[in-house]
Design a protein around this motif. Structure first.
Motif, PDB file in Angstrom:
ATOM      1  N   LEU A 131       0.859  -1.284   0.074  1.00 50.09           N
ATOM      2  CA  LEU A 131       0.043  -0.054   0.018  1.00 50.09           C
ATOM      3  C   LEU A 131       0.905   1.195   0.196  1.00 50.09           C
ATOM      4  O   LEU A 131       0.258   2.435  -0.132  1.00 50.09           O
ATOM      5  CB  LEU A 131      -0.789  -0.039   1.047  1.00 50.09           C
ATOM      6  N   ARG A 132       2.201   1.083   0.063  1.00 44.80           N
ATOM      7  CA  ARG A 132       3.200   2.435  -0.143  1.00 44.80           C
ATOM      8  C   ARG A 132       2.826   3.394   1.065  1.00 44.80           C
ATOM      9  O   ARG A 132       3.215   4.667   0.689  1.00 44.80           O
ATOM     10  CB  ARG A 132       3.127   2.981  -1.508  1.00 44.80           C
ATOM     11  N   GLY A 133       2.232   3.098   2.056  1.00 45.70           N
ATOM     12  CA  GLY A 133       1.687   4.227   2.940  1.00 45.70           C
ATOM     13  C   GLY A 133       0.421   5.197   2.725  1.00 45.70           C
ATOM     14  O   GLY A 133       0.580   6.304   3.609  1.00 45.70           O
ATOM     15  N   LEU A 140     -10.564  -3.993   0.982  1.00 47.28           N
ATOM     16  CA  LEU A 140     -10.876  -2.685   0.221  1.00 47.28           C
ATOM     17  C   LEU A 140     -11.098  -1.740   0.912  1.00 47.28           C
ATOM     18  O   LEU A 140     -11.998  -1.355   1.621  1.00 47.28           O
ATOM     19  CB  LEU A 140     -11.611  -3.263  -1.069  1.00 47.28           C
ATOM     20  N   ASP A 141     -10.290  -0.559   0.925  1.00 53.90           N
ATOM     21  CA  ASP A 141     -10.463   1.083   1.257  1.00 53.90           C
ATOM     22  C   ASP A 141     -10.904   1.711   0.038  1.00 53.90           C
ATOM     23  O   ASP A 141      -9.839   1.563  -0.924  1.00 53.90           O
ATOM     24  CB  ASP A 141      -9.458   1.408   2.188  1.00 53.90           C
ATOM     25  N   ASP A 181      -8.495   3.570  -4.622  1.00 51.55           N
ATOM     26  CA  ASP A 181      -8.685   2.043  -4.527  1.00 51.55           C
ATOM     27  C   ASP A 181      -7.579   1.662  -3.631  1.00 51.55           C
ATOM     28  O   ASP A 181      -6.329   1.776  -4.210  1.00 51.55           O
ATOM     29  CB  ASP A 181      -9.469   1.304  -5.514  1.00 51.55           C
ATOM     30  N   LEU A 182      -7.553   1.012  -2.372  1.00 47.74           N
ATOM     31  CA  LEU A 182      -6.574   0.338  -1.456  1.00 47.74           C
ATOM     32  C   LEU A 182      -6.908  -0.962  -1.627  1.00 47.74           C
ATOM     33  O   LEU A 182      -7.558  -1.352  -0.806  1.00 47.74           O
ATOM     34  CB  LEU A 182      -6.245   0.900  -0.040  1.00 47.74           C
ATOM     35  N   VAL A 226      -2.121   0.315  -4.998  1.00 44.00           N
ATOM     36  CA  VAL A 226      -3.151   1.419  -4.789  1.00 44.00           C
ATOM     37  C   VAL A 226      -3.624   2.047  -6.301  1.00 44.00           C
ATOM     38  O   VAL A 226      -2.569   2.126  -7.188  1.00 44.00           O
ATOM     39  CB  VAL A 226      -2.660   2.548  -3.872  1.00 44.00           C
ATOM     40  N   THR A 227      -4.749   2.106  -6.472  1.00 46.72           N
ATOM     41  CA  THR A 227      -5.045   2.934  -7.885  1.00 46.72           C
ATOM     42  C   THR A 227      -5.902   4.112  -7.605  1.00 46.72           C
ATOM     43  O   THR A 227      -6.814   4.128  -6.771  1.00 46.72           O
ATOM     44  CB  THR A 227      -5.951   1.978  -8.674  1.00 46.72           C
ATOM     45  N   TYR A 228      -5.634   5.225  -8.429  1.00 43.92           N
ATOM     46  CA  TYR A 228      -6.151   6.382  -8.234  1.00 43.92           C
ATOM     47  C   TYR A 228      -6.675   6.782  -9.738  1.00 43.92           C
ATOM     48  O   TYR A 228      -5.864   6.795 -10.698  1.00 43.92           O
ATOM     49  CB  TYR A 228      -5.405   7.340  -7.906  1.00 43.92           C
TER      50      TYR A 228
END
Length: 293
Positions: A122-124, A161-162, A187-188, A251-253
């Motif tokens: 999740l890279r923080g 999922l967050d 989306d995490l 993580v996607t944005y």
């Protein structure tokens, strides 16, 4: 010679019944290659959701397991050779025992190690409860100066999922209605790696949707793609669309701008596609940076 009249049927005697055909023997059930019983049909009016086996990506969808899969069978230890077998007999015995232990260790690895995974990358990042206020889209505010007083926002917190979602109406000064629209989605993925499906979906978007341009974008996350379409002709009609999809680890944005121009549109001078794509890149970088702080 006249035929003598026949006597009438007595009223209390039943009329003769026609003969019934002999019953036919039942047809034996036909054999089938499917070894399991057929499922019963649902009652009339009932609705059952069918599981999605292979979707368009449903990014990060876990694959449904095979309920009939079995672990490798364990072979029994052969009997101890009779006394006097010497070293050769003992070697056969310990080789067989070693095979059983190795098989058991392999099976334990499948269940204990293979299903555990290495954890989500999740890279923080963290998903804000309100993405409309947690994301940066300030580049668009120079063109669209009026704030959307009632944006649509959704927040999801789950062990798998967050997610944060925001949809905004963009208005120029003096506009009564939205001149364009901006949607944001973060989306995490905490259980599955979205990488392969993300790449398949966005890199090949032009193959599944005709009329769109797809360009990879360097310098944002691990990979990013810009999908765009511009059909605006003069000021009478058409649409202008651009999506920037970014993946950084798990993580996607995604940022999407859309404008639909008609002869009734208030905005007769929409921003150029080149300006829109620059704003998306600038704001996506700023958003991802501040969501890691």
């Amino acid at each position: 010679m006249s035929t003598p009249p026949q006597s009438p049927q007595p009223a209390d005697q039943p009329a003769p019944q026609p003969q019934q055909a002999a019953p036919q023997p039942a047809v034996p059930p036909q054999s089938t290659a499917y070894p399991y019983p057929n499922p019963q049909s649902p009652p009339a009016g009932a609705f059952y959701a069918q599981p999605t086996l292979v979707g368009r990506p449903g990014p990060g969808q876990p694959q449904v397991g095979n309920p009939y899969a079995q672990t490798p069978p364990f072979r029994p230890v052969p009997p101890v050779p009779p006394s006097g077998g010497g070293r050769a007999g003992r070697a056969v015995l310990w080789a067989a025992v070693g095979a059983v232990v190795a098989s058991a260790a392999w099976a334990a690895g499948v269940f204990l190690v293979g299903g555990r995974g290495d954890g989500a990358d999740l890279r923080g990042y963290s998903a804000p409860s309100n993405l409309c206020s947690g994301a940066d889209y300030s580049s668009f505010k120079g063109e669209y100066t009026q704030e959307d007083s009632a944006p649509t926002r959704i927040s999801l917190k789950d062990k798998a999922l967050d997610e944060g979602y925001c949809s905004l109406g963009l208005k120029k000064s003096g506009s009564s209605y939205a001149d364009a629209y901006l949607t944001l989605q973060l989306d995490l993925h905490k259980k599955t790696d979205p990488g392969p499906e993300f790449t398949a979906n966005w890199k090949n978007y032009g193959e599944s949707h005709s009329g769109y341009d797809v360009d990879p974008v360097e310098g944002i996350g691990d990979e990013a793609y810009l999908v765009s379409q511009d059909t605006v002709s003069g000021s009478s009609g058409g649409s202008r669309y651009a999506t920037l999809a970014v993946r950084d680890g798990w993580v996607t944005y995604i940022m999407t701008y859309s404008l639909y121009l008609t002869s009734y549109s208030q905005d007769k001078n929409p921003p150029a596609l080149a300006d829109i794509t620059d704003w998306l890149k600038t704001d996506a970088k700023a958003t991802l940076r501040q969501l890691r702080d």
